[in-house]
Design an enzyme around this catalytic site. Structure first.
Site, PDB file in Angstrom:
ATOM      1  N   ASP A 143      20.839 -18.864  20.620  1.00  0.00           N
ATOM      2  CA  ASP A 143      21.708 -17.819  20.058  1.00  0.00           C
ATOM      3  C   ASP A 143      22.133 -18.139  18.619  1.00  0.00           C
ATOM      4  OD1 ASP A 143      21.598 -17.364  22.785  1.00  0.00           O
ATOM      5  OD2 ASP A 143      23.641 -16.580  22.880  1.00  0.00           O
ATOM      6  N   HIS A 177      23.887 -15.248  16.680  1.00  0.00           N
ATOM      7  CA  HIS A 177      25.076 -14.401  16.601  1.00  0.00           C
ATOM      8  C   HIS A 177      25.606 -14.189  15.188  1.00  0.00           C
ATOM      9  CE1 HIS A 177      25.653 -13.399  20.716  1.00  0.00           C
ATOM     10  NE2 HIS A 177      25.624 -14.651  21.111  1.00  0.00           N
ATOM     11  N   ASP A 184      19.730 -12.883  20.902  1.00  0.00           N
ATOM     12  CA  ASP A 184      21.132 -12.865  20.462  1.00  0.00           C
ATOM     13  C   ASP A 184      21.266 -13.232  18.981  1.00  0.00           C
ATOM     14  OD1 ASP A 184      21.808 -12.029  22.943  1.00  0.00           O
ATOM     15  OD2 ASP A 184      23.328 -13.554  23.318  1.00  0.00           O
ATOM     16  N   ASP A 228      25.961  -9.688  16.481  1.00  0.00           N
ATOM     17  CA  ASP A 228      27.300  -9.644  17.070  1.00  0.00           C
ATOM     18  C   ASP A 228      28.093 -10.920  16.818  1.00  0.00           C
ATOM     19  OD1 ASP A 228      27.224  -7.081  18.035  1.00  0.00           O
ATOM     20  OD2 ASP A 228      26.539  -7.650  20.025  1.00  0.00           O
ATOM     21  N   ARG A 229      29.392 -10.728  16.750  1.00  0.00           N
ATOM     22  CA  ARG A 229      30.373 -11.821  16.659  1.00  0.00           C
ATOM     23  C   ARG A 229      30.445 -12.496  15.297  1.00  0.00           C
ATOM     24  NH1 ARG A 229      28.704 -13.600  22.004  1.00  0.00           N
ATOM     25  NH2 ARG A 229      29.792 -12.204  23.413  1.00  0.00           N
ATOM     26  N   ASN A 245      20.495 -10.330  25.388  1.00  0.00           N
ATOM     27  CA  ASN A 245      21.322  -9.242  25.910  1.00  0.00           C
ATOM     28  C   ASN A 245      22.113  -8.535  24.805  1.00  0.00           C
ATOM     29  OD1 ASN A 245      22.760 -11.805  25.864  1.00  0.00           O
ATOM     30  ND2 ASN A 245      24.481 -10.658  26.688  1.00  0.00           N
ATOM     31  N   HIS A 246      22.265  -9.174  23.655  1.00  0.00           N
ATOM     32  CA  HIS A 246      22.963  -8.497  22.560  1.00  0.00           C
ATOM     33  C   HIS A 246      22.053  -7.577  21.753  1.00  0.00           C
ATOM     34  CE1 HIS A 246      27.115 -10.037  22.487  1.00  0.00           C
ATOM     35  NE2 HIS A 246      26.582 -10.932  23.285  1.00  0.00           N
ATOM     36  N   HIS A 301      15.625 -15.489  27.386  1.00  0.00           N
ATOM     37  CA  HIS A 301      17.001 -15.550  26.903  1.00  0.00           C
ATOM     38  C   HIS A 301      18.000 -15.971  27.981  1.00  0.00           C
ATOM     39  CE1 HIS A 301      20.499 -14.848  24.492  1.00  0.00           C
ATOM     40  NE2 HIS A 301      21.013 -14.128  25.466  1.00  0.00           N
ATOM     41  N   ARG A 310      31.842 -10.704  39.287  1.00  0.00           N
ATOM     42  CA  ARG A 310      32.093  -9.496  38.510  1.00  0.00           C
ATOM     43  C   ARG A 310      31.556  -8.258  39.211  1.00  0.00           C
ATOM     44  NH1 ARG A 310      31.285 -13.331  34.388  1.00  0.00           N
ATOM     45  NH2 ARG A 310      29.058 -13.396  34.736  1.00  0.00           N
ATOM     46  N   HIS A 335      21.727 -18.234  25.790  1.00  0.00           N
ATOM     47  CA  HIS A 335      22.692 -17.357  26.454  1.00  0.00           C
ATOM     48  C   HIS A 335      24.058 -17.978  26.744  1.00  0.00           C
ATOM     49  CE1 HIS A 335      23.813 -13.694  28.395  1.00  0.00           C
ATOM     50  NE2 HIS A 335      23.847 -14.168  29.617  1.00  0.00           N
TER      51      HIS A 335
END
Lengths: 342, 355
Positions: free
Chosen positions: B50, B52, B78, B81-82, B110-111, B161, B225, B252
């Site tokens: 990642d 990011h 990834d 983002d962030r 997943n991003h 990932h 979840r 991840h």
């Protein structure tokens, strides 16, 4: 094994410190702009309020004339401890900010907190401490105790698409595409990491007495008194596998007469709900009085999103990351207040 | 615009014009559509986890691991983002892939999805950097749909990932997924980018807080979840045996040391975003694979520029790349131990009259 050899490398911390000190002095002495050091003298009779606080950490920027903000040094340097601290009368406030736990520490925590899958980021060596030296009383905010307050049972909350997901899996199971996987939830713990943490009383026999009629003196707190000490840190954070965020953040500001600490648990489960659980600790130094206010706010995701309609229409979700804004939108579910008078 | 000219500008931290972005996205889609869901490559290759949007750390990776195309790179997803520089990061990777398609492999994380990027910053960044319009974001996320899902190195190392899926027993089952779409919430494609390994050893030693009988299953488990899987040791062993492979490398999950070994080395997480979110203080690593049995985790810390970037960003002065680089290399600020330096950095810090 070969201790001589390992000791031969590197420079002793104290030597670095001395070198740094000498270097700084030299630079200071040569600086043509340097003003003569203020001569210490007895304060004049109608001088402004005397500075009564003591900066406890030599690593921090000099508190020039004690109106300067004392803030943690930019980065902790190993093996020096960077624990910025300030004392006012009998009160001492200390903070420490460290990186997230390493895997060894994580294993230990895993055993202590059995049954809970750890959040992604745990700042387990960070803390904020409010101490009263005279009465040997200490209130601390740390990640371990905050996580101990997380329930190791099913929270009942599911991500927004959980129903759809389970149904599609059940269908696949019937058609035996998914032979051996179980649709049981493996471990039951509160995956939202909801915590009603209000700080840990580390020492002292004094205890808070509940008095919900008391309120924080907002008038005093909204005065722009100079902030002598400020820190802001996260205790733990998890992005709920990108279904939102769960985070405990602690902020503290210390003024000449009082201090305010806010420990906020902020939860956003995308498409499901918001929670903001705030603990505020207010210390009045001269009165030796501590107030602790605890508030729970909670609301549906859609409700909060609808509050934002009209504004920020291009990027409606940006504001949902701002816990201050969200907290203002959420209805108050519960409020408690406690008082401690020494 | 020529690719090399693009690279020059990107390495200097500049943004490319919108028209260029559109052309790049179009070209890259053309290229990616011909790639299989499962990319096959050979060592030597350097595996990157990642990132990011930590653009300066990506540049640091090229410093440490060698510049493209001299080193082959496999990125595990990834990219966005962030961090503050998702646009720069992703644009650079796109251009590198176009310039040296066989030297750079980009997998989907997943991003790399429309839904996630709207919540975690990439959307906001695109809108801010490209004149308030979401067109560029739309272009970028369309490209994401074309990214490959996993990679097999030397026929033996499986790189992905997230992890495994109960819908996937063999690599051939991955080949038949229709990947040209938004990442769905369930099914093999979702699991490949989402699932996590769950180590079960040592749970017996836990005290009375252990709950439920299922908790030490070495199989697939549903996350509390209510969606998504964790996978255990036996799942991994079975998958590797069935496909004649020896190891799984994935990204991840954040780990303080930059990498994390599971199931005695069968699964390893590679994490390449140091000081994640500019505050975690973690290390990062890239995995240099020399051949199928030999590799080295090259561990590194955040690029020094990040500190200034972070200060600049919090004080809202993030306008000119050169300005803070000049500041950084300014001789006067040389002694980081000096009172002046510390005071300056302290005064840049944020203080808030919160209530």
């Amino acid at each position: 094994m070969d201790s001589k050899r390992t000791r031969g490398h590197g420079i002793n911390t104290i030597q670095i410190n001395q070198a740094r000190e000498i270097h700084a002095q030299t630079v200071r002495a040569r600086d043509p702009r340097a003003q003569p050091r203020p001569v210490l003298h007895a304060p004049a009779i109608n001088a402004p309020a005397p500075n009564r606080h003591i900066c406890n950490n030599p690593n921090n920027p000099a508190c020039a004339h004690c109106s300067a903000v004392i803030i943690p040094a930019p980065k902790a340097t190993l093996p020096l401890e960077d624990t910025p601290s300030i004392s006012i009368e009998d009160w001492t406030i200390t903070t420490r900010k460290k990186p997230i736990l390493n895997s060894k520490e994580l294993d230990e925590w895993d055993r202590t907190l059995g049954g809970l899958t750890m959040p992604e980021m745990i700042f387990g060596n960070s803390f904020v401490k409010i101490e009263n030296k005279k009465h040997d009383w200490c209130l601390e905010f740390n990640a371990l105790d905050a996580l101990k307050a997380v329930k190791v049972e099913d929270s009942g909350i599911r991500v927004s698409y959980a129903n759809k997901w389970i149904k599609s899996k059940q269908a696949q199971q019937k058609s035996s595409e998914l032979a051996e996987s179980s649709l049981q939830i493996g471990q039951h713990y509160d995956w939202t990491y909801t915590t009603k943490y209000k700080g840990t009383i580390k020492s002292g026999t004094h205890n808070f007495t509940q008095d919900n009629s008391t309120a924080l003196p907002l008038d005093k707190l909204s005065r722009p008194d100079p902030i002598l000490f400020y820190d802001d840190m996260i205790l733990f954070e998890d992005e709920l596998a990108d279904n939102g965020i769960s985070v405990v953040n602690v902020k503290i500001r210390v003024m000449n007469e009082r201090a305010l600490l806010l420990s906020r648990f902020f939860l956003r489960v995308d498409g499901v709900l918001f929670r903001v659980y705030d603990t505020r600790v207010y210390v009045e130094f001269d009165e030796n009085r501590v107030l602790r206010e605890y508030k729970e706010h909670e609301a549906d995701y859609k409700y909060v999103l609808s509050k934002n309609s009209g504004r920020h229409s291009r990027d409606p979700k940006a504001i949902l990351r701002d816990s201050n804004w969200v907290a203002q939108q959420l209805p108050l579910v519960k409020r408690e207040c406690e008082v401690l008078q020494f | 615009m020529e690719l090399d000219r693009c690279l020059e500008r990107l390495y200097a931290g500049e943004l490319l014009p919108e028209a260029t972005i559109r052309a790049l996205c179009f070209k890259l889609k053309e290229k990616l559509v011909r790639e299989s869901n499962v990319v096959h490559i050979s060592t030597p290759v350097t595996v990157v986890g990642d990132i990011h949007g930590q653009f300066h750390d990506l540049l640091e990776i090229f410093h440490i691991g060698g510049a493209a195309p001299d080193t082959n790179y496999l990125f595990l997803g990834d990219y966005v983002d962030r961090g503050l520089y998702s646009v720069e990061t992703w644009t650079l990777l796109m251009v590198l892939k176009l310039r040296w398609p066989s030297r750079i492999q980009l997998l989907r994380g997943n991003h790399e999805s429309r839904q996630i990027t709207q919540s975690y910053g990439f959307y906001t960044e695109c809108v801010n950097k490209y004149g308030g319009s979401s067109d560029v974001w739309r272009q970028f996320t369309d490209v994401f749909d074309y990214l490959a899902l996993c990679c097999v190195v030397d026929d033996e190392l499986f790189c992905v990932h997230g992890g495994l899926s109960p819908n996937v027993q063999t690599v051939d089952q991955i080949r038949v997924i229709d990947r040209f779409r938004e990442i769905p919430h369930d099914g093999a494609m979702a699991d490949l980018v989402w699932s996590d390994p769950e180590e079960t050893g040592g749970q017996d030693a836990r005290d009375g807080r252990t709950t439920g009988l299922e908790s030490s299953s070495p199989h697939f488990q549903v996350s509390p979840r209510g969606a998504g899987y964790t996978f255990g040791r036996s799942v991994v062993e079975k998958f590797l045996q069935l496909n004649g492979m020896s190891k799984i490398y994935r990204a991840h999950q954040l780990c303080n040391e930059g990498y994390q070994v599971y199931f005695g080395g069968l699964v390893t997480t590679v994490w390449s975003a140091p000081n994640y979110c500019y505050r975690c203080g973690n290390k990062a690593s890239i995995l240099e694979l020399y051949d199928k049995d030999n590799g080295y985790f090259n561990v590194f810390e955040e690029a020094p520029e990040n500190k200034l970037l972070h200060h600049a960003s919090t004080s809202g002065q993030i306008t000119n790349n050169n300005a803070f680089l000049n500041e950084f290399f300014d001789e006067r600020g040389g002694d980081v131990f000096s009172d002046e330096y510390q005071a300056a950095s302290a005064s840049r810090r944020h203080v808030e009259y919160f209530l």
